[in-house]
Design a protein around this motif. Structure first.
Motif, PDB file in Angstrom:
ATOM      1  N   UNK A 172      40.946  38.281  56.492  1.00  0.00           N
ATOM      2  CA  UNK A 172      39.879  38.803  55.649  1.00  0.00           C
ATOM      3  C   UNK A 172      40.369  39.365  54.334  1.00  0.00           C
ATOM      4  N   UNK A 173      41.565  38.967  53.926  1.00  0.00           N
ATOM      5  CA  UNK A 173      42.108  39.498  52.677  1.00  0.00           C
ATOM      6  C   UNK A 173      41.316  39.047  51.470  1.00  0.00           C
ATOM      7  N   UNK A 174      40.824  37.831  51.501  1.00  0.00           N
ATOM      8  CA  UNK A 174      40.076  37.326  50.354  1.00  0.00           C
ATOM      9  C   UNK A 174      38.783  38.117  50.175  1.00  0.00           C
ATOM     10  N   UNK A 175      38.107  38.389  51.260  1.00  0.00           N
ATOM     11  CA  UNK A 175      36.864  39.164  51.165  1.00  0.00           C
ATOM     12  C   UNK A 175      37.143  40.555  50.625  1.00  0.00           C
ATOM     13  N   UNK A 176      38.217  41.169  51.119  1.00  0.00           N
ATOM     14  CA  UNK A 176      38.570  42.508  50.641  1.00  0.00           C
ATOM     15  C   UNK A 176      38.869  42.479  49.153  1.00  0.00           C
ATOM     16  N   UNK A 177      39.633  41.467  48.720  1.00  0.00           N
ATOM     17  CA  UNK A 177      39.960  41.348  47.303  1.00  0.00           C
ATOM     18  C   UNK A 177      38.705  41.186  46.462  1.00  0.00           C
ATOM     19  N   UNK A 178      37.790  40.345  46.927  1.00  0.00           N
ATOM     20  CA  UNK A 178      36.585  40.080  46.140  1.00  0.00           C
ATOM     21  C   UNK A 178      35.714  41.324  45.996  1.00  0.00           C
ATOM     22  N   UNK A 179      35.662  42.139  47.022  1.00  0.00           N
ATOM     23  CA  UNK A 179      34.879  43.367  46.922  1.00  0.00           C
ATOM     24  C   UNK A 179      35.544  44.366  45.978  1.00  0.00           C
ATOM     25  N   UNK A 180      36.856  44.462  46.054  1.00  0.00           N
ATOM     26  CA  UNK A 180      37.557  45.381  45.143  1.00  0.00           C
ATOM     27  C   UNK A 180      37.441  44.884  43.713  1.00  0.00           C
ATOM     28  N   UNK A 181      37.443  43.578  43.561  1.00  0.00           N
ATOM     29  CA  UNK A 181      37.403  42.975  42.229  1.00  0.00           C
ATOM     30  C   UNK A 181      36.110  43.294  41.483  1.00  0.00           C
ATOM     31  N   UNK A 182      35.072  43.619  42.206  1.00  0.00           N
ATOM     32  CA  UNK A 182      33.789  43.915  41.570  1.00  0.00           C
ATOM     33  C   UNK A 182      33.920  45.078  40.605  1.00  0.00           C
ATOM     34  N   UNK A 183      34.810  46.001  40.915  1.00  0.00           N
ATOM     35  CA  UNK A 183      34.950  47.166  40.037  1.00  0.00           C
ATOM     36  C   UNK A 183      35.470  46.720  38.666  1.00  0.00           C
ATOM     37  N   UNK A 184      34.823  47.176  37.596  1.00  0.00           N
ATOM     38  CA  UNK A 184      35.203  46.691  36.261  1.00  0.00           C
ATOM     39  C   UNK A 184      36.601  47.123  35.829  1.00  0.00           C
ATOM     40  N   UNK A 185      37.139  48.144  36.432  1.00  0.00           N
ATOM     41  CA  UNK A 185      38.462  48.609  36.032  1.00  0.00           C
ATOM     42  C   UNK A 185      39.576  47.978  36.856  1.00  0.00           C
ATOM     43  N   UNK A 186      39.232  47.024  37.661  1.00  0.00           N
ATOM     44  CA  UNK A 186      40.237  46.349  38.493  1.00  0.00           C
ATOM     45  C   UNK A 186      40.473  44.950  37.954  1.00  0.00           C
ATOM     46  N   UNK A 187      41.702  44.649  37.774  1.00  0.00           N
ATOM     47  CA  UNK A 187      42.089  43.296  37.392  1.00  0.00           C
ATOM     48  C   UNK A 187      42.845  42.694  38.571  1.00  0.00           C
ATOM     49  N   UNK A 188      42.394  41.567  39.026  1.00  0.00           N
ATOM     50  CA  UNK A 188      42.999  40.973  40.214  1.00  0.00           C
ATOM     51  C   UNK A 188      43.366  39.525  39.957  1.00  0.00           C
ATOM     52  N   UNK A 189      44.485  39.121  40.529  1.00  0.00           N
ATOM     53  CA  UNK A 189      44.897  37.744  40.442  1.00  0.00           C
ATOM     54  C   UNK A 189      43.900  36.853  41.171  1.00  0.00           C
ATOM     55  N   UNK A 190      43.711  35.637  40.690  1.00  0.00           N
ATOM     56  CA  UNK A 190      42.867  34.686  41.380  1.00  0.00           C
ATOM     57  C   UNK A 190      43.630  33.966  42.471  1.00  0.00           C
TER      58      UNK A 190
END
Ligand code: PPS
Length: 208
Positions: A172-190
């Protein structure tokens, strides 16, 4: 094999019904002699130690760990979510946006851009317009299927991520990443960088 001091005439604790016994074997202080201790306290301590070791192993090798912290502070563990079984470690980097305009200005060098996946709008979340202006779309070269790629400008210095998501396949890492990514101050690798399991030999310069 000698008994531990003080435990020679104590009651043995055996889980014979389950077909096993618990023993603590260690070196005596300053010596190399092995002791066999079956005192209830020792057995309990042994079991607790074993559980602690297994938990540590699970946290490192077979779980999903999120480590988040400000740049100036050492990383902190915020969440540990176990996964079904250990199989493959996925590692992804998240860079937390620094709102200080003096540190992260629009005059950044394009060479320092890093590929990032566009945030998925799971909840009709309205991102900060100022943050959206920082995004510049590019081609979907190495993006996961269905994901757009944006490049977010970094300041001149290469940085290590302030947060890591590490988990097993189907954890479930992808789901966790996608939820964290919603925050505008978070930059996440694709795409998953696979630094720790495939590209570790390339060093931190490659990872940044
Ligand atoms: N909240 C929650 N609860 C239960 N299950 C969840 C949750 N979030 C994601 N998932 C399921 O996790 C599976 C994807 O995990 P990963 O993102 O780690 O997949 S991958 O290994 O990186 O491909 C994937 O499982 P499958 O649908 O069986 O493939 C997701 O459905």
């Amino acid at each position: 094999m000698p008994q531990c001091p003080g435990f020679a005439r104590t009651t043995l604790v055996k889980a014979t019904a389950a077909g096993w016994t618990t023993e603590l074997r260690g070196t005596a202080a300053g010596g190399m002699r092995l002791y066999s201790c079956r005192h209830p306290v020792v057995v309990l301590a042994t079991m607790l130690f074993t559980v602690a070791c297994m938990s540590l192993y699970a946290a490192v090798f077979s779980s999903c760990v999120v480590v988040v912290g400000p740049r100036s502070a050492p990383p902190r563990v915020l969440l540990v979510a176990s996964a079904p079984r250990p199989s493959r470690i996925f590692s992804g980097g998240i860079r937390v946006h620094n709102p200080d305009p003096d540190v992260d200005s629009d005059a950044d060098d394009a060479e320092n851009d890093i590929p990032l996946a566009a945030s998925r709008d799971f909840t009709n979340f309205e991102s900060d317009p100022a943050s959206l202006r920082r995004l510049r779309f590019s081609g979907p070269d190495d993006a996961p299927a269905g994901e757009g790629i944006v490049r977010i400008r970094q300041n001149g210095a290469k940085q290590l991520p302030q947060a890591l998501i590490i988990g097993v396949k189907k954890g479930g890492t992808r789901a966790l990443l996608e939820f964290i990514r919603i925050h505008p101050d978070v930059r996440a690798l694709g795409p998953e960088p696979h630094f720790f399991d495939r590209h570790y030999d390339r060093g931190l310069d490659w990872y940044r």
